[in-house]
Design an enzyme around this catalytic site. Sequence first.
Site, PDB file in Angstrom:
ATOM      1  N   ASP A 103     -42.539  -3.954  30.360  1.00 47.62           N
ATOM      2  CA  ASP A 103     -42.542  -3.180  29.116  1.00 47.62           C
ATOM      3  C   ASP A 103     -43.949  -3.220  28.530  1.00 47.62           C
ATOM      4  OD1 ASP A 103     -41.311  -1.742  26.989  1.00 47.62           O
ATOM      5  OD2 ASP A 103     -40.872  -3.579  25.911  1.00 47.62           O
ATOM      6  N   ARG A 165     -25.435  -7.996  30.066  1.00 42.73           N
ATOM      7  CA  ARG A 165     -26.055  -8.286  31.378  1.00 42.73           C
ATOM      8  C   ARG A 165     -25.098  -7.932  32.508  1.00 42.73           C
ATOM      9  NH1 ARG A 165     -30.769 -11.185  30.395  1.00 42.73           N
ATOM     10  NH2 ARG A 165     -30.732 -12.690  28.687  1.00 42.73           N
TER      11      ARG A 165
HETATM   12  P1  IMP Z   1     -42.832  -7.335  27.918  1.00 41.95           P
HETATM   13  O1  IMP Z   1     -43.418  -8.691  27.725  1.00 41.95           O
HETATM   14  O2  IMP Z   1     -42.944  -6.501  26.659  1.00 41.95           O
HETATM   15  O3  IMP Z   1     -43.330  -6.593  29.115  1.00 41.95           O
HETATM   16  O4  IMP Z   1     -41.278  -7.528  28.031  1.00 41.95           O
HETATM   17  C1  IMP Z   1     -40.672  -7.985  29.152  1.00 41.95           C
HETATM   18  C2  IMP Z   1     -39.304  -8.534  28.839  1.00 41.95           C
HETATM   19  O5  IMP Z   1     -38.746  -7.933  27.660  1.00 41.95           O
HETATM   20  C3  IMP Z   1     -38.352  -8.195  29.939  1.00 41.95           C
HETATM   21  O6  IMP Z   1     -38.353  -9.205  30.904  1.00 41.95           O
HETATM   22  C4  IMP Z   1     -37.036  -8.059  29.221  1.00 41.95           C
HETATM   23  O7  IMP Z   1     -36.380  -9.304  29.144  1.00 41.95           O
HETATM   24  C5  IMP Z   1     -37.389  -7.602  27.824  1.00 41.95           C
HETATM   25  N1  IMP Z   1     -37.237  -6.144  27.634  1.00 41.95           N
HETATM   26  C6  IMP Z   1     -38.209  -5.210  27.489  1.00 41.95           C
HETATM   27  N2  IMP Z   1     -37.698  -3.979  27.347  1.00 41.95           N
HETATM   28  C7  IMP Z   1     -36.365  -4.113  27.431  1.00 41.95           C
HETATM   29  C8  IMP Z   1     -35.272  -3.177  27.385  1.00 41.95           C
HETATM   30  O8  IMP Z   1     -35.387  -1.950  27.253  1.00 41.95           O
HETATM   31  N3  IMP Z   1     -34.024  -3.735  27.512  1.00 41.95           N
HETATM   32  C9  IMP Z   1     -33.810  -5.064  27.673  1.00 41.95           C
HETATM   33  N4  IMP Z   1     -34.796  -5.965  27.731  1.00 41.95           N
HETATM   34  C10 IMP Z   1     -36.060  -5.491  27.608  1.00 41.95           C
HETATM   35 MG    MG Z   2     -34.387 -10.189  27.938  1.00 45.22          MG
END
Ligand code: IMP
Ligand code: MG
Length: 181
Positions: A103, A165
Amino acid sequence: MMHDDIERVLISEEELRARVQALGKEISADYVGKEPILISVLRGSYIFMADLTRAIDCYCTVDFMAVSSYGSGTVSSGQVNIIKDLSDSIEGKDVIVVEDILDSGNTLHYLFQLLDARHPASIRLATLLDKPSRRTKPVQANYVGFTVPDAFVVGYGLDYDERYRNLPYIGVLKPCVYEHP
Ligand code: IMP
Ligand code: MG
């Protein structure tokens, strides 16, 4: 019912199965003669990990790591905590990090720095989902299941507040579920 909280199915069970099989084939071909260690980033990647490893037909090993960066919100807090570290050393090993979704990139940017410092022979990233529109850190995946739009998605391991989940598909959560606490 749990399914009533889903606005629409984004990726069906059949699409997930076919794509994960294809990723497994691709990884098997890329690691011929090697023995990669697949590192599942808990908890979101547990189902993807289980299906992906079974789609790989070369020798490989698995290990698990748990990090958190979200709390119960839908936007990354930017702060990453290690909740469970790896059981074994990755020094000299060919590592494949297995994630549920890329993300902002915060979590993986941090994790890659940490794992790099342990001197693996190589390190690659396999992510089930990629949400490139939200990236703030320069992280790129080597294996991507699906590119998804900027919506909060759940299922096949991904949660909202630890729920959903166990949905067998990837769905977009109705905003009313997280807009009214
Ligand atoms: P990042 O650090 O922003 O890249 O987020 C990564 C983590 O955020 C992932 O491993 C997910 O656990 C959570 N995450 C990000 N976007 C989503 C989503 O749309 N649905 C559920 N979990 C998300
Ligand atoms: Mg999560």
